[in-house]
Design a protein around this motif. Structure first.
Motif, PDB file in Angstrom:
ATOM      1  N   ALA A 443      55.893  49.846  57.933  1.00  0.00           N
ATOM      2  CA  ALA A 443      56.928  50.430  58.793  1.00  0.00           C
ATOM      3  C   ALA A 443      58.314  49.901  58.438  1.00  0.00           C
ATOM      4  O   ALA A 443      59.305  50.643  58.500  1.00  0.00           O
ATOM      5  N   ALA A 444      58.386  48.645  58.046  1.00  0.00           N
ATOM      6  CA  ALA A 444      59.692  48.069  57.703  1.00  0.00           C
ATOM      7  C   ALA A 444      60.312  48.780  56.509  1.00  0.00           C
ATOM      8  O   ALA A 444      61.537  48.961  56.446  1.00  0.00           O
ATOM      9  N   ALA A 445      59.478  49.173  55.555  1.00  0.00           N
ATOM     10  CA  ALA A 445      59.988  49.887  54.382  1.00  0.00           C
ATOM     11  C   ALA A 445      60.519  51.258  54.780  1.00  0.00           C
ATOM     12  O   ALA A 445      61.598  51.677  54.335  1.00  0.00           O
ATOM     13  N   THR A 446      59.765  51.965  55.613  1.00  0.00           N
ATOM     14  CA  THR A 446      60.204  53.295  56.054  1.00  0.00           C
ATOM     15  C   THR A 446      61.512  53.206  56.833  1.00  0.00           C
ATOM     16  O   THR A 446      62.440  54.002  56.614  1.00  0.00           O
ATOM     17  N   GLU A 447      61.620  52.247  57.739  1.00  0.00           N
ATOM     18  CA  GLU A 447      62.833  52.116  58.536  1.00  0.00           C
ATOM     19  C   GLU A 447      64.031  51.717  57.677  1.00  0.00           C
ATOM     20  O   GLU A 447      65.160  52.151  57.930  1.00  0.00           O
ATOM     21  N   THR A 448      63.801  50.911  56.659  1.00  0.00           N
ATOM     22  CA  THR A 448      64.892  50.543  55.755  1.00  0.00           C
ATOM     23  C   THR A 448      65.386  51.763  54.988  1.00  0.00           C
ATOM     24  O   THR A 448      66.603  51.977  54.832  1.00  0.00           O
ATOM     25  N   MET A 449      64.456  52.581  54.520  1.00  0.00           N
ATOM     26  CA  MET A 449      64.844  53.802  53.814  1.00  0.00           C
ATOM     27  C   MET A 449      65.615  54.743  54.732  1.00  0.00           C
ATOM     28  O   MET A 449      66.614  55.354  54.327  1.00  0.00           O
ATOM     29  N   ARG A 450      65.160  54.863  55.974  1.00  0.00           N
ATOM     30  CA  ARG A 450      65.882  55.716  56.931  1.00  0.00           C
ATOM     31  C   ARG A 450      67.295  55.195  57.186  1.00  0.00           C
ATOM     32  O   ARG A 450      68.243  55.971  57.289  1.00  0.00           O
ATOM     33  N   ALA A 451      67.431  53.878  57.259  1.00  0.00           N
ATOM     34  CA  ALA A 451      68.747  53.294  57.497  1.00  0.00           C
ATOM     35  C   ALA A 451      69.696  53.578  56.332  1.00  0.00           C
ATOM     36  O   ALA A 451      70.880  53.886  56.531  1.00  0.00           O
ATOM     37  N   ILE A 452      69.176  53.486  55.121  1.00  0.00           N
ATOM     38  CA  ILE A 452      69.998  53.784  53.944  1.00  0.00           C
ATOM     39  C   ILE A 452      70.408  55.248  53.949  1.00  0.00           C
ATOM     40  O   ILE A 452      71.569  55.593  53.690  1.00  0.00           O
ATOM     41  N   LYS A 453      69.450  56.130  54.241  1.00  0.00           N
ATOM     42  CA  LYS A 453      69.740  57.571  54.279  1.00  0.00           C
ATOM     43  C   LYS A 453      70.813  57.871  55.318  1.00  0.00           C
ATOM     44  O   LYS A 453      71.778  58.609  55.049  1.00  0.00           O
ATOM     45  N   ARG A 454      70.686  57.310  56.519  1.00  0.00           N
ATOM     46  CA  ARG A 454      71.663  57.577  57.576  1.00  0.00           C
ATOM     47  C   ARG A 454      73.037  57.022  57.221  1.00  0.00           C
ATOM     48  O   ARG A 454      74.067  57.632  57.545  1.00  0.00           O
ATOM     49  N   ALA A 455      73.062  55.876  56.544  1.00  0.00           N
ATOM     50  CA  ALA A 455      74.341  55.254  56.205  1.00  0.00           C
ATOM     51  C   ALA A 455      75.101  56.063  55.154  1.00  0.00           C
ATOM     52  O   ALA A 455      76.318  56.255  55.268  1.00  0.00           O
ATOM     53  N   LEU A 456      74.403  56.539  54.118  1.00  0.00           N
ATOM     54  CA  LEU A 456      75.066  57.251  53.035  1.00  0.00           C
ATOM     55  C   LEU A 456      75.251  58.730  53.344  1.00  0.00           C
ATOM     56  O   LEU A 456      76.189  59.362  52.854  1.00  0.00           O
ATOM     57  N   ASP A 457      74.350  59.289  54.131  1.00  0.00           N
ATOM     58  CA  ASP A 457      74.370  60.726  54.403  1.00  0.00           C
ATOM     59  C   ASP A 457      74.255  60.974  55.907  1.00  0.00           C
ATOM     60  O   ASP A 457      73.252  61.504  56.392  1.00  0.00           O
ATOM     61  N   PRO A 458      75.270  60.569  56.671  1.00  0.00           N
ATOM     62  CA  PRO A 458      75.173  60.667  58.133  1.00  0.00           C
ATOM     63  C   PRO A 458      75.019  62.107  58.635  1.00  0.00           C
ATOM     64  O   PRO A 458      74.464  62.324  59.715  1.00  0.00           O
ATOM     65  N   LEU A 459      75.481  63.074  57.860  1.00  0.00           N
ATOM     66  CA  LEU A 459      75.342  64.474  58.270  1.00  0.00           C
ATOM     67  C   LEU A 459      73.983  65.054  57.888  1.00  0.00           C
ATOM     68  O   LEU A 459      73.635  66.150  58.336  1.00  0.00           O
ATOM     69  N   GLY A 460      73.248  64.346  57.041  1.00  0.00           N
ATOM     70  CA  GLY A 460      71.927  64.811  56.645  1.00  0.00           C
ATOM     71  C   GLY A 460      71.938  66.059  55.788  1.00  0.00           C
ATOM     72  O   GLY A 460      71.008  66.873  55.863  1.00  0.00           O
ATOM     73  N   ILE A 461      72.956  66.211  54.927  1.00  0.00           N
ATOM     74  CA  ILE A 461      73.067  67.442  54.135  1.00  0.00           C
ATOM     75  C   ILE A 461      72.396  67.344  52.766  1.00  0.00           C
ATOM     76  O   ILE A 461      72.179  68.371  52.118  1.00  0.00           O
ATOM     77  N   MET A 462      72.079  66.128  52.305  1.00  0.00           N
ATOM     78  CA  MET A 462      71.569  65.970  50.946  1.00  0.00           C
ATOM     79  C   MET A 462      70.037  66.062  50.917  1.00  0.00           C
ATOM     80  O   MET A 462      69.327  65.164  51.365  1.00  0.00           O
ATOM     81  N   ASN A 463      69.542  67.183  50.423  1.00  0.00           N
ATOM     82  CA  ASN A 463      68.107  67.409  50.239  1.00  0.00           C
ATOM     83  C   ASN A 463      67.296  66.959  51.457  1.00  0.00           C
ATOM     84  O   ASN A 463      66.387  66.133  51.353  1.00  0.00           O
ATOM     85  N   PRO A 464      67.607  67.495  52.614  1.00  0.00           N
ATOM     86  CA  PRO A 464      66.936  67.022  53.851  1.00  0.00           C
ATOM     87  C   PRO A 464      65.439  67.306  53.825  1.00  0.00           C
ATOM     88  O   PRO A 464      64.966  68.284  53.241  1.00  0.00           O
ATOM     89  N   GLY A 465      64.692  66.410  54.462  1.00  0.00           N
ATOM     90  CA  GLY A 465      63.248  66.593  54.582  1.00  0.00           C
ATOM     91  C   GLY A 465      62.460  66.091  53.403  1.00  0.00           C
ATOM     92  O   GLY A 465      61.226  66.164  53.413  1.00  0.00           O
ATOM     93  N   ARG A 466      63.125  65.559  52.390  1.00  0.00           N
ATOM     94  CA  ARG A 466      62.416  65.008  51.240  1.00  0.00           C
ATOM     95  C   ARG A 466      62.357  63.482  51.333  1.00  0.00           C
ATOM     96  O   ARG A 466      63.239  62.842  51.893  1.00  0.00           O
ATOM     97  N   VAL A 467      61.324  62.909  50.801  1.00  0.00           N
ATOM     98  CA  VAL A 467      61.105  61.466  50.637  1.00  0.00           C
ATOM     99  C   VAL A 467      60.887  60.761  51.965  1.00  0.00           C
ATOM    100  O   VAL A 467      59.881  60.083  52.176  1.00  0.00           O
ATOM    101  N   VAL A 468      61.837  60.890  52.895  1.00  0.00           N
ATOM    102  CA  VAL A 468      61.714  60.207  54.170  1.00  0.00           C
ATOM    103  C   VAL A 468      62.317  61.082  55.264  1.00  0.00           C
ATOM    104  O   VAL A 468      63.360  61.708  55.079  1.00  0.00           O
ATOM    105  N   SER A 469      61.640  61.169  56.389  1.00  0.00           N
ATOM    106  CA  SER A 469      62.187  61.924  57.520  1.00  0.00           C
ATOM    107  C   SER A 469      63.079  60.997  58.333  1.00  0.00           C
ATOM    108  O   SER A 469      62.845  59.796  58.406  1.00  0.00           O
ATOM    109  N   VAL A 470      64.129  61.557  58.923  1.00  0.00           N
ATOM    110  CA  VAL A 470      65.063  60.734  59.705  1.00  0.00           C
ATOM    111  C   VAL A 470      65.220  61.311  61.106  1.00  0.00           C
ATOM    112  O   VAL A 470      64.781  62.408  61.387  1.00  0.00           O
TER     113      VAL A 470
END
Length: 470
Positions: A443-470
């Motif tokens: 779970a820690a790995a998934t949450e870290t990936m989500r945190a990175i995704k939210r930080a770099l792509d706060p609007l969620g426009i870059m290839n959404p729904g791939r690799v990790v759900s946020v």
């Protein structure tokens, strides 16, 4: 974020891209939304084809302003539904294919993301250098896609994954800003190594527009086709070959006898190099500065393998054409699986030493779900990567495998994890493996990936729904 671009998006997008840089033609949109194997179908309302980094940056900034989602796409050769748009704007990088610089003294080249792998190989060859990444779709697969999936291929044993071949990247961030990290440095300890963040991210953190790659001295290869009795003997033979050749082993591929029979029956002009009753074959390559050096090393290694009882028979390729015939069999396996009724394909990895036990355990577990199942198991045994396919014989009385797809997939994945492996070795995660990965990963790995995704792509426009759900 909108599913369909609003009217206010279209005119400025078309203006900045120019007449050659966009399409709304239904045939082109459908082609962009259909991956090469046609195993799933997507959709896109708009195809963008930027020709320069500045155009790509302006496009991403426009998409951010209108909350329009983007799916970056290279050669459309992916296997995990990572580069197929599902309502997003498709950003094809194929017009950005220029070679910007080749520096043979630094053993590096800078080339744009839309160039094919073959173009990169040819560019290196023209400079009397080697770009070692090699895989079956190299005539179509683009460098940006290969970086985004951290592609592997047949030479990982010696040269590493795509991530290991990158010196620097140029990336358009989700904000539309350009990060120029195209340094050709091999030593650069100045904080977070951002290039490794974008490599393997499958376009979820930014749009890769160019890369600086490592080049290597050109080599000559000796290629051998080896008959081996068991998977355990294949792993032992790898150790013997490496003991005798060191790090000059470029490829070490495991091929089952049933796959050889399948290919030779299906592909005109192919033949079994060494017909035998044994269950396994190995395709091995050793590289050295000269062909004579490579041939001698490989011959000595296989003789040692024979003395150890690991090699039942072997032949060394007598020419480039002979070696190509060996490789044609290996590279034709994925498409030749059509000889079976249905194939459930997985790209997995386990520690090399555990491959024989994994194969036995996973086959038994799958047959506990579908007793009639057959298997085609091949791949890069030198780095622990197996392409594990559960197949339905074409002469089965009735289809049975598709109805058990979810149970079979979960059985394979659970067995992989029990053996300390990974459910995605070189093809990526995309949409197909995203949820299973979240189930299996800490779970820690998934949450870290989500945190990175939210930080770099706060609007969620870059290839959404791939690799990790946020």
């Amino acid at each position: 974020m909108t599913t369909l671009p609003p009217p206010a998006f279209h005119a400025p997008a078309k203006d900045l891209l120019g007449p050659k840089g966009w399409s709304e033609d239904p045939e082109k949109l459908n082609a962009a939304a259909t991956p090469w194997r046609g195993t799933f179908q997507g959709a896109t309302p708009f195809l963008a084809r930027p020709a320069a980094t500045e155009e790509a940056a302006a496009l991403v900034k426009l998409c951010a302003a209108h909350r329009v989602a983007i799916t970056p796409q290279g050669g459309n050769t992916g296997l995990v539904d990572g580069g197929t748009p599902h309502g997003e704007v498709c950003v094809s990088m194929t017009r950005m294919n220029a070679v910007r610089e080749v520096d043979p003294f630094n053993n590096s080249m800078v080339i744009e993301a839309g160039a094919t792998l073959v173009a990169a190989q040819d560019t290196a060859d023209a400079a009397n250098r080697l770009f070692p990444l090699s895989l079956g779709s190299q005539g179509t697969a683009t460098l940006g896609g290969l970086i985004s999936t951290n592609a592997g291929g047949v030479a990982v044993l010696r040269y590493g994954m795509m991530r290991d071949l990158i010196l620097g990247l140029e990336v358009v961030l989700p904000s539309g800003e350009i990060w120029d990290g195209l340094s050709g440095l091999r030593k650069n300890n100045t904080g977070y190594d951002l290039k490794h963040l974008f490599a393997g991210a499958e376009g979820t953190l930014g749009l890769i527009t160019a890369a600086t790659f490592k080049l290597f001295p050109k080599v000559q290869r000796a290629t051998g086709w080896v008959v081996v009795a068991s998977a355990a003997d294949v792993v032992k033979l790898l150790a013997v070959v490496r003991d005798h050749t060191g790090d000059s082993v470029t490829s070490f591929e495991i091929i089952p006898a049933n796959a050889v029979a399948m290919v030779t029956a299906d592909i005109p002009g192919t033949r079994d190099p060494l017909p035998a009753n044994a269950d396994w074959r190995v395709l091995v390559e050793v590289s050295q500065p000269t062909a004579a050096q490579a041939g001698l090393l490989l011959q000595n290694a296989l003789e040692a393998g024979a003395e150890a009882g690991l090699v039942q028979d072997a032949v060394l390729a007598a020419s480039d054409a002979h070696a190509k015939a060996f490789w044609t069999i290996r590279e034709s396996i994925p498409l030749s699986k059509r000889a079976y009724g249905t194939a459930l394909n997985q790209d997995i990895s386990v520690p090399v030493s555990r491959i024989p036990d994994f194969i036995a355990a996973c086959n038994a577990a799958v047959r506990g779900v579908v007793p009639q199942a057959d298997f085609v198991i091949f791949g890069h045994v030198g780095d622990g990567n197996l392409h594990y396919s559960v197949v339905e014989p074409a002469d089965a009385p009735a289809p049975f495998l598709k109805a058990q797809e979810a149970a079979v997939t979960r059985t394979v994945f659970d067995t992989v994890m029990a053996f300390g492996g990974s459910i995605s070795a070189e093809h990526g995660v995309g949409r197909l493996k995203r949820d299973e990965l979240a189930r299996l990963r800490p779970a820690a790995a998934t949450e870290t990936m989500r945190a990175i995704k939210r930080a770099l792509d706060p609007l969620g426009i870059m290839n959404p729904g791939r690799v990790v759900s946020v």
